[in-house]
Design a protein around this motif. Structure first.
Motif, PDB file in Angstrom:
ATOM      1  N   PRO A  19      -1.875  48.222  -6.452  1.00  0.00           N
ATOM      2  CA  PRO A  19      -1.920  49.367  -5.547  1.00  0.00           C
ATOM      3  C   PRO A  19      -2.976  50.389  -5.948  1.00  0.00           C
ATOM      4  O   PRO A  19      -3.393  50.456  -7.105  1.00  0.00           O
ATOM      5  N   GLY A  20      -3.420  51.161  -4.958  1.00  0.00           N
ATOM      6  CA  GLY A  20      -4.357  52.242  -5.215  1.00  0.00           C
ATOM      7  C   GLY A  20      -5.771  51.789  -5.469  1.00  0.00           C
ATOM      8  O   GLY A  20      -6.546  52.484  -6.131  1.00  0.00           O
ATOM      9  N   ARG A  21      -6.151  50.626  -4.930  1.00  0.00           N
ATOM     10  CA  ARG A  21      -7.502  50.098  -5.129  1.00  0.00           C
ATOM     11  C   ARG A  21      -8.129  49.773  -3.778  1.00  0.00           C
ATOM     12  O   ARG A  21      -7.445  49.472  -2.806  1.00  0.00           O
ATOM     13  N   PHE A  22      -9.452  49.815  -3.737  1.00  0.00           N
ATOM     14  CA  PHE A  22     -10.219  49.420  -2.562  1.00  0.00           C
ATOM     15  C   PHE A  22     -10.865  48.084  -2.904  1.00  0.00           C
ATOM     16  O   PHE A  22     -11.772  48.009  -3.726  1.00  0.00           O
ATOM     17  N   TYR A  23     -10.363  47.010  -2.276  1.00  0.00           N
ATOM     18  CA  TYR A  23     -10.861  45.667  -2.531  1.00  0.00           C
ATOM     19  C   TYR A  23     -11.814  45.254  -1.416  1.00  0.00           C
ATOM     20  O   TYR A  23     -11.480  45.348  -0.227  1.00  0.00           O
ATOM     21  N   GLY A  24     -12.978  44.758  -1.794  1.00  0.00           N
ATOM     22  CA  GLY A  24     -13.902  44.164  -0.848  1.00  0.00           C
ATOM     23  C   GLY A  24     -13.798  42.658  -0.920  1.00  0.00           C
ATOM     24  O   GLY A  24     -13.903  42.070  -2.009  1.00  0.00           O
ATOM     25  N   LEU A  25     -13.542  42.020   0.205  1.00  0.00           N
ATOM     26  CA  LEU A  25     -13.420  40.560   0.277  1.00  0.00           C
ATOM     27  C   LEU A  25     -14.733  40.006   0.818  1.00  0.00           C
ATOM     28  O   LEU A  25     -15.086  40.240   1.982  1.00  0.00           O
ATOM     29  N   LEU A  26     -15.463  39.291  -0.022  1.00  0.00           N
ATOM     30  CA  LEU A  26     -16.807  38.846   0.298  1.00  0.00           C
ATOM     31  C   LEU A  26     -16.889  37.323   0.324  1.00  0.00           C
ATOM     32  O   LEU A  26     -16.087  36.632  -0.293  1.00  0.00           O
ATOM     33  N   GLY A  27     -17.908  36.834   1.025  1.00  0.00           N
ATOM     34  CA  GLY A  27     -18.165  35.400   1.048  1.00  0.00           C
ATOM     35  C   GLY A  27     -18.967  35.036   2.274  1.00  0.00           C
ATOM     36  O   GLY A  27     -18.968  35.770   3.270  1.00  0.00           O
ATOM     37  N   PRO A  28     -19.676  33.934   2.228  1.00  0.00           N
ATOM     38  CA  PRO A  28     -20.442  33.485   3.395  1.00  0.00           C
ATOM     39  C   PRO A  28     -19.519  33.173   4.565  1.00  0.00           C
ATOM     40  O   PRO A  28     -18.298  33.034   4.401  1.00  0.00           O
ATOM     41  N   ASN A  29     -20.095  33.045   5.750  1.00  0.00           N
ATOM     42  CA  ASN A  29     -19.317  32.625   6.911  1.00  0.00           C
ATOM     43  C   ASN A  29     -18.641  31.290   6.625  1.00  0.00           C
ATOM     44  O   ASN A  29     -19.245  30.372   6.065  1.00  0.00           O
ATOM     45  N   GLY A  30     -17.358  31.209   6.990  1.00  0.00           N
ATOM     46  CA  GLY A  30     -16.624  29.969   6.793  1.00  0.00           C
ATOM     47  C   GLY A  30     -16.043  29.792   5.407  1.00  0.00           C
ATOM     48  O   GLY A  30     -15.504  28.725   5.093  1.00  0.00           O
ATOM     49  N   SER A  31     -16.120  30.832   4.572  1.00  0.00           N
ATOM     50  CA  SER A  31     -15.615  30.699   3.197  1.00  0.00           C
ATOM     51  C   SER A  31     -14.113  30.922   3.095  1.00  0.00           C
ATOM     52  O   SER A  31     -13.522  30.687   2.036  1.00  0.00           O
TER      53      SER A  31
END
Length: 264
Positions: free
Chosen positions: A33-45
């Motif tokens: 909790p209390g975090r800003f997560y960025g979910l990254l990856g190429p298209n279709g990942s």
């Protein structure tokens, strides 16, 4: 709720696929909790699929996902909606609702059946309309909005829901740079000031570096890496995962990595 508490989500060896086609394989991680997560990856990942698993919109073929120690699949829809708000990539509404009506939908999990919205609900909706700069659109039909305006309506609906967890699938899609930065600043501020958890798929690696605390990188349906922005965002990662050449340098003012692509 602070990042010092126990895990919020625990993803334990999760796999998902359609028939014989795997989309995600053996994903394991803890989100706090209390975090800003960025979910990254190429298209279709598998980014959108992972969000669907976290929201209970899809169920793992193997493994399990828990929220506050309880399997996500074990929550009823209303209880889960009081904990997690979701911003999809697009607005799938065919009825002639006004912008105000759609944003008020974010309050429905908190309004008893056959009851009218309370003043708190109205206040949260008006605050979300103002934050997304769509107050002047509140009486307009959502069927007559631009793509960027619809996206801001979706974010406003999630903000009005006022949940401790906010999941967003490309929240800045179709937005100009001003509204993109406005939304990222609002999300960052809410994480910092109120302790909510934000998990967002983001295509812009520089935006992710500046605003996120941690990055989750998917590649070919697997978890490539997960950790603090400073250790994850590197030129080798961008080359290996995104097949692009970039210079990654530290912004001395922000203390965060910045990404500058090489075009030649």
């Amino acid at each position: 709720m602070t990042s010092g508490d126990g895990p919020l989500f625990v993803v334990d060896r999760c796999s998902f696929g359609y028939t014989a086609t795997p989309v995600l394989a053996g994903i394991s991680m803890e989100l706090h909790p209390g975090r800003f997560y960025g979910l990254l990856g190429p298209n279709g990942s598998g980014k959108t699929t992972l969000l669907d698993l976290l929201t209970g919109a899809a169920k793992p073929v193997d493994g399990r996902i828990t929220l506050h120690g309880r399997e996500v699949a074990g929550y009823d829809k209303a209880a889960l909606a009081r904990l997690v708000a979701v911003v999809p990539q697009d607005l799938h509404i065919s009825f002639d609702f006004t912008v105000y009506d759609v944003v008020m939908m974010g309050r429905h999990p908190f309004i008893p059946r056959f009851s009218q919205p309370a003043q708190e609900d109205i206040d949260l909706v008006q605050a979300a309309l103002a934050e997304m700069d769509i107050g002047t659109l509140q009486h307009r039909s959502v069927l007559h909005l631009s793509g960027g305006e619809r996206q801001r309506v979706l974010v406003a609906r999630a903000l009005a829901q006022n949940t401790p967890v906010l999941l967003l699938d490309e929240p800045t899609a179709s937005l100009d740079i001003r509204h993109t930065l406005d939304i990222m600043k609002i999300l960052r501020r809410k994480v910092t000031e109120t302790g909510i958890t934000v998990i967002a798929t983001i295509h812009d690696l520089d935006l992710a570096s500046v605003f996120c605390d941690e990055l989750i990188v998917l590649h070919d349906g697997s978890l490539y890496c997960h950790g603090p922005v400073g250790s994850v965002m590197t030129a080798p990662l961008i080359r290996e995962v995104f097949a692009a050449e970039a210079l990654v340098f530290t912004d001395e003012l922000l203390g965060k990595p910045r990404v500058q692509y090489r075009y030649a």
